[in-house]
Scaffold this motif. Structure first.
Motif, PDB file in Angstrom:
ATOM      1  N   UNK A   7       7.778  -1.180 -13.388  1.00 15.85           N
ATOM      2  CA  UNK A   7       6.329  -0.963 -13.436  1.00 15.85           C
ATOM      3  C   UNK A   7       6.005   0.488 -13.795  1.00 15.85           C
ATOM      4  N   UNK A   8       6.804   1.443 -13.289  1.00 22.26           N
ATOM      5  CA  UNK A   8       6.509   2.835 -13.645  1.00 22.26           C
ATOM      6  C   UNK A   8       6.827   3.092 -15.116  1.00 22.26           C
ATOM      7  N   UNK A   9       7.842   2.395 -15.665  1.00 25.34           N
ATOM      8  CA  UNK A   9       8.135   2.534 -17.091  1.00 25.34           C
ATOM      9  C   UNK A   9       7.034   1.917 -17.945  1.00 25.34           C
ATOM     10  N   UNK A  10       6.351   0.891 -17.408  1.00 21.56           N
ATOM     11  CA  UNK A  10       5.257   0.258 -18.152  1.00 21.56           C
ATOM     12  C   UNK A  10       4.012   1.131 -18.180  1.00 21.56           C
ATOM     13  N   UNK A  11       3.914   2.128 -17.310  1.00 19.44           N
ATOM     14  CA  UNK A  11       2.788   3.055 -17.391  1.00 19.44           C
ATOM     15  C   UNK A  11       1.810   3.017 -16.242  1.00 19.44           C
ATOM     16  N   UNK A  12       2.232   2.553 -15.064  1.00 18.36           N
ATOM     17  CA  UNK A  12       1.316   2.540 -13.919  1.00 18.36           C
ATOM     18  C   UNK A  12       1.025   3.969 -13.462  1.00 18.36           C
ATOM     19  N   UNK A  13      -0.163   4.147 -12.859  1.00 21.15           N
ATOM     20  CA  UNK A  13      -0.565   5.482 -12.423  1.00 21.15           C
ATOM     21  C   UNK A  13       0.098   5.913 -11.128  1.00 21.15           C
ATOM     22  N   UNK A  14       0.402   4.962 -10.265  1.00 19.42           N
ATOM     23  CA  UNK A  14       0.999   5.305  -8.971  1.00 19.42           C
ATOM     24  C   UNK A  14       1.981   4.212  -8.573  1.00 19.42           C
ATOM     25  N   UNK A  15       3.204   4.595  -8.268  1.00 19.52           N
ATOM     26  CA  UNK A  15       4.213   3.623  -7.847  1.00 19.52           C
ATOM     27  C   UNK A  15       4.930   4.160  -6.607  1.00 19.52           C
ATOM     28  N   UNK A  16       5.027   3.320  -5.587  1.00 19.70           N
ATOM     29  CA  UNK A  16       5.737   3.716  -4.365  1.00 19.70           C
ATOM     30  C   UNK A  16       6.537   2.530  -3.864  1.00 19.70           C
ATOM     31  N   UNK A  17       7.530   2.826  -3.029  1.00 21.53           N
ATOM     32  CA  UNK A  17       8.304   1.744  -2.407  1.00 21.53           C
ATOM     33  C   UNK A  17       8.540   2.095  -0.946  1.00 21.53           C
ATOM     34  N   UNK A  18       8.264   1.152  -0.053  1.00 20.06           N
ATOM     35  CA  UNK A  18       8.531   1.329   1.374  1.00 20.06           C
ATOM     36  C   UNK A  18       9.078   0.033   1.934  1.00 20.06           C
ATOM     37  N   UNK A  19       9.609   0.090   3.133  1.00 21.00           N
ATOM     38  CA  UNK A  19      10.014  -1.148   3.805  1.00 21.00           C
ATOM     39  C   UNK A  19       9.062  -1.376   4.986  1.00 21.00           C
ATOM     40  N   UNK A  20       9.171  -2.535   5.604  1.00 22.36           N
ATOM     41  CA  UNK A  20       8.293  -2.836   6.741  1.00 22.36           C
ATOM     42  C   UNK A  20       8.668  -2.019   7.966  1.00 22.36           C
ATOM     43  N   UNK A  21       9.824  -1.333   7.930  1.00 22.46           N
ATOM     44  CA  UNK A  21      10.151  -0.459   9.062  1.00 22.46           C
ATOM     45  C   UNK A  21       9.331   0.829   8.996  1.00 22.46           C
ATOM     46  N   UNK A  22       9.074   1.349   7.766  1.00 24.08           N
ATOM     47  CA  UNK A  22       8.374   2.627   7.602  1.00 24.08           C
ATOM     48  C   UNK A  22       6.862   2.395   7.616  1.00 24.08           C
ATOM     49  N   UNK A  23       6.319   1.963   8.754  1.00 26.77           N
ATOM     50  CA  UNK A  23       4.933   1.511   8.764  1.00 26.77           C
ATOM     51  C   UNK A  23       3.921   2.632   8.546  1.00 26.77           C
ATOM     52  N   UNK A  24       4.161   3.800   9.132  1.00 34.04           N
ATOM     53  CA  UNK A  24       3.160   4.867   8.999  1.00 34.04           C
ATOM     54  C   UNK A  24       3.107   5.393   7.568  1.00 34.04           C
ATOM     55  N   UNK A  25       4.280   5.541   6.938  1.00 28.51           N
ATOM     56  CA  UNK A  25       4.316   5.955   5.532  1.00 28.51           C
ATOM     57  C   UNK A  25       3.688   4.889   4.649  1.00 28.51           C
ATOM     58  N   UNK A  26       3.904   3.639   5.028  1.00 25.30           N
ATOM     59  CA  UNK A  26       3.328   2.527   4.261  1.00 25.30           C
ATOM     60  C   UNK A  26       1.800   2.570   4.305  1.00 25.30           C
ATOM     61  N   UNK A  27       1.239   2.836   5.487  1.00 25.07           N
ATOM     62  CA  UNK A  27      -0.212   2.928   5.614  1.00 25.07           C
ATOM     63  C   UNK A  27      -0.752   4.073   4.744  1.00 25.07           C
ATOM     64  N   UNK A  28      -0.072   5.226   4.770  1.00 25.12           N
ATOM     65  CA  UNK A  28      -0.503   6.367   3.948  1.00 25.12           C
ATOM     66  C   UNK A  28      -0.445   6.022   2.465  1.00 25.12           C
ATOM     67  N   UNK A  29       0.631   5.346   2.080  1.00 23.45           N
ATOM     68  CA  UNK A  29       0.800   4.967   0.680  1.00 23.45           C
ATOM     69  C   UNK A  29      -0.261   3.959   0.252  1.00 23.45           C
ATOM     70  N   UNK A  30      -0.569   3.029   1.143  1.00 20.77           N
ATOM     71  CA  UNK A  30      -1.603   2.026   0.845  1.00 20.77           C
ATOM     72  C   UNK A  30      -2.955   2.693   0.662  1.00 20.77           C
ATOM     73  N   UNK A  31      -3.244   3.684   1.514  1.00 23.31           N
ATOM     74  CA  UNK A  31      -4.525   4.406   1.406  1.00 23.31           C
ATOM     75  C   UNK A  31      -4.601   5.115   0.059  1.00 23.31           C
TER      76      UNK A  31
END
Lengths: 66, 280
Positions: free
Chosen positions: B167-191
């Motif tokens: 997806x990042x090679x296709x040209x998306x503006x923002x790409x992130x990856x988290x797991x369900x263990x990293x919940x606080x980082x996931x919330x920040x990334x979602x925001x």
């Protein structure tokens, strides 16, 4: 205070295993659907990081400010 | 909306009549729903300004009966196609797609690639649990090599997709990856993803204890989460590591951030030009 919603909990024990200070323990008590509920055993050690509240898949645990 | 003090604060965003959720014991989908409503709550976004679009699959059940807002439960793999339509007609609304790996990569892979290429302002939360969970655990395009599944009982011999890189090679503006263990980082990334203009994509590695865990001998959500915790490497650390060292690991973090022009914005500029030309 740590509160557990007995109606919603499915007893997956994620909160018990991943609490950073080990506040919770799986109890012998069953809820109406037959799941073993978590119970706070060392509540004075809780730092209110709210990790359990955030990782709970069933919205069944929460920390109040009391 | 009356808030009962005995309930978790985020339940006000859910339809109470469908609780408890339909997910299996220890499933990661509930955690993602929890993180999603927390992100909306932190951003103080009215649920009426959000359209949640889903496809078919377990992870498409995250917003569809549970979230108290507009939801669009669409055909298999076409969630992004429907979301594109909503975003073009209602550019002021936040359009969020939540769907699984089998749905978005397997069935609707083309839609995902072209939405990223167009850079349309849709937020995609891809729930990657490595299998088609709802139909019994058949191998999906993200199943790791050498893992037995319901449709490959000896082992899976296909190479998996590294979808965040695609997806990042296709040209998306923002790409992130988290797991369900990293919940606080996931919330920040979602925001960040919800606020970001243009196509934003968060891959969430999630656990499926019933249809994935039983084939890899990790039958509970706790065991799978422990596995995610031990095998996750931050993207900053992973830069210095070789490909062999990263084999079987999950590289988590914010992978890319850029500022390409958004599709609906350009469309409106073009519309204005044509109307002015025809009238004047």
């Amino acid at each position: 205070m740590i509160k557990i919603n007995e109606k919603l909990c499915k007893g997956c024990s994620i909160c018990v295993y991943f609490c950073p200070v080990g506040v919770l323990k799986t109890s012998e008590k069953l809820n109406r659907k037959g799941y073993f509920l978590p119970t706070p055993v060392r509540e004075d050690k809780c730092t209110k990081c709210r990790f359990c509240e955030q990782i709970c898949p069933e919205f069944a645990i929460h920390i109040t400010d009391e | 909306m009356v808030i009962d003090k005995q309930e978790q604060r985020m339940i006000k965003y859910l339809r109470r009549e469908v609780l408890p959720t339909t997910f299996c014991q220890g499933c990661g989908c509930g955690t993602i729903l929890n993180a999603y409503v927390k992100a909306l709550d932190d951003l103080e976004i009215d649920p009426r300004e959000v359209v949640s679009v889903t496809g078919i699959g377990c992870s498409s059940w995250i917003p569809s009966p549970n979230f108290h807002g507009d939801t669009l439960h669409t055909t298999h793999g076409r969630a992004i196609a429907f979301a594109t339509g909503v975003k073009v007609m209602k550019p002021d609304m936040k359009v969020v797609v939540i769907a699984g790996d089998g749905d978005l990569i397997g069935i609707g892979g083309n839609h995902l690639m072209h939405a990223a290429r167009r850079n349309i302002g849709v937020t995609v939360f891809l729930v990657n649990n490595f299998v088609y969970g709802m139909t019994g655990g058949q191998s999906s395009p993200t199943t790791p090599m050498g893992i037995p599944t319901a449709s490959s009982p000896y082992k899976n011999i296909e190479s998996p997709f590294n979808i965040a890189e695609v997806v990042s090679a296709c040209g998306a503006n923002y790409v992130a990856r988290w797991t369900t263990y990293h919940v606080f980082s996931l919330v920040d990334s979602m925001k960040h993803a919800i606020q970001k203009k243009g196509f934003s994509f968060v891959e969430i590695i999630s656990q499926c204890p019933m249809n994935y865990g039983r084939y890899v001998k990790r039958r509970t959500g706790v065991e799978l989460l422990q596995y995610f915790k031990e095998n996750s490497i931050n993207v900053e650390k992973a830069k210095d590591m070789s490909e062999d060292e990263l084999n079987g690991k999950f590289v988590v973090g914010e992978l890319i951030e850029r500022n390409r022009r958004e599709f609906t914005e350009q469309l409106r500029v073009l519309n204005k030009k044509i109307i002015q030309k025809n009238l004047g």
